[in-house]
Scaffold this motif. Structure first.
Motif, PDB file in Angstrom:
ATOM      1  N   LEU A  38       0.816  -1.160  -0.091  1.00  0.00           N
ATOM      2  CA  LEU A  38      -0.165   0.124   0.016  1.00  0.00           C
ATOM      3  C   LEU A  38       1.109   1.440   0.008  1.00  0.00           C
ATOM      4  N   GLU A  39       2.016   1.211   0.998  1.00  0.00           N
ATOM      5  CA  GLU A  39       2.779   2.318   0.999  1.00  0.00           C
ATOM      6  C   GLU A  39       2.934   2.778  -1.032  1.00  0.00           C
ATOM      7  N   ASN A  40       2.759   1.499  -1.916  1.00  0.00           N
ATOM      8  CA  ASN A  40       4.222   1.586  -2.824  1.00  0.00           C
ATOM      9  C   ASN A  40       2.688   1.253  -3.613  1.00  0.00           C
ATOM     10  N   PHE A  41       1.586   2.688  -3.684  1.00  0.00           N
ATOM     11  CA  PHE A  41       0.564   1.943  -4.702  1.00  0.00           C
ATOM     12  C   PHE A  41       0.974   2.545  -5.669  1.00  0.00           C
ATOM     13  N   GLN A  42       1.533   3.090  -5.551  1.00  0.00           N
ATOM     14  CA  GLN A  42       1.976   3.316  -7.160  1.00  0.00           C
ATOM     15  C   GLN A  42       1.829   2.453  -7.937  1.00  0.00           C
ATOM     16  N   GLU A  43       3.882   1.850  -7.802  1.00  0.00           N
ATOM     17  CA  GLU A  43       3.940   0.909  -8.264  1.00  0.00           C
ATOM     18  C   GLU A  43       3.483  -0.388  -8.383  1.00  0.00           C
TER      19      GLU A  43
ATOM     20  N   GLN B 104      -4.163   7.951 -17.041  1.00  0.00           N
ATOM     21  CA  GLN B 104      -5.230   9.079 -16.231  1.00  0.00           C
ATOM     22  C   GLN B 104      -6.097   8.233 -15.072  1.00  0.00           C
ATOM     23  N   CYS B 105      -6.492   6.786 -16.233  1.00  0.00           N
ATOM     24  CA  CYS B 105      -6.485   6.237 -15.399  1.00  0.00           C
ATOM     25  C   CYS B 105      -6.405   5.613 -13.932  1.00  0.00           C
ATOM     26  N   GLN B 106      -5.516   5.404 -14.395  1.00  0.00           N
ATOM     27  CA  GLN B 106      -3.987   4.537 -13.462  1.00  0.00           C
ATOM     28  C   GLN B 106      -4.443   5.682 -11.803  1.00  0.00           C
ATOM     29  N   GLN B 107      -4.017   6.846 -12.755  1.00  0.00           N
ATOM     30  CA  GLN B 107      -3.881   8.256 -11.570  1.00  0.00           C
ATOM     31  C   GLN B 107      -5.165   8.161 -10.945  1.00  0.00           C
ATOM     32  N   ASN B 108      -6.604   7.698 -11.838  1.00  0.00           N
ATOM     33  CA  ASN B 108      -7.650   7.727 -11.208  1.00  0.00           C
ATOM     34  C   ASN B 108      -8.210   7.139 -10.066  1.00  0.00           C
ATOM     35  N   LYS B 109      -7.535   5.581 -10.218  1.00  0.00           N
ATOM     36  CA  LYS B 109      -7.571   4.745  -9.674  1.00  0.00           C
ATOM     37  C   LYS B 109      -6.180   5.032  -8.237  1.00  0.00           C
TER      38      LYS B 109
END
Length: 162
Positions: free
Chosen positions: A70-75, A101-106
């Motif tokens: 979770l602390e590295n959610f984007q990765e 953009q979809c990634q950022q929204n998630k």
């Protein structure tokens, strides 16, 4: 988890008794979770956990899981997309900018967090939870190691994503 369950009336596990408990009350109650992840992985839902159970849970994680932190959610999200070819599918359906953009929204939507006080490390309730969840804590430390090791699984698919 305790602070979340205090407010999560929509959860099937919600118990109104949590709403008035302190962390210390919860830690000393019969409602407290004890090494839930380890128990779930090794199918030992009652009784005392031993070191062998933790080692078995680690092997299950190593052999059967792609770890996200979770602390590295984007990765973590990027790794899942690459490993399961979700990224390629998204790009084929539209332009790559839309996929990003979809990634950022998630990432923004994933912030299912509850603001709560952070207990002091010497707090009795905190110490009790550490004691009760020794196996899950060891498993979490191992998950962080696996997270680093598994970088290699997806690195070759697309180094620009990681």
């Amino acid at each position: 988890m305790f602070y979340y369950l205090q407010q999560a009336t929509w959860e099937p596990t919600y118990d109104p008794a949590f709403a008035t408990m302190t962390l210390n009350d919860y830690a000393h109650s019969n409602k407290v979770e004890e090494n839930w992840v380890t128990r779930f992985l090794v199918h030992k839902y009652t009784g005392k956990l031993e070191k062998e159970h933790v080692e078995a849970a680690k092997q299950i994680m190593r052999n059967k899981m792609l770890v996200g932190i979770l602390e590295n959610f984007q990765e973590s999200l990027k790794r899942f997309e690459l490993y399961f070819d979700w990224w390629e599918h998204k790009v084929r359906q539209g332009d790559p900018a839309r996929a990003v953009q979809c990634q950022q929204n998630k990432a923004r939507a994933s912030q299912n967090k509850v603001k709560h006080p952070h207990p002091e490390t010497e707090d009795a309730g905190y110490q009790r939870l550490l004691q009760l969840n020794w196996a899950d804590l060891e498993l979490y430390e191992y998950a962080k190691v696996l997270f680093e090791e598994q970088h290699e699984l997806v690195k070759m698919k697309d180094t620009s994503m990681i």
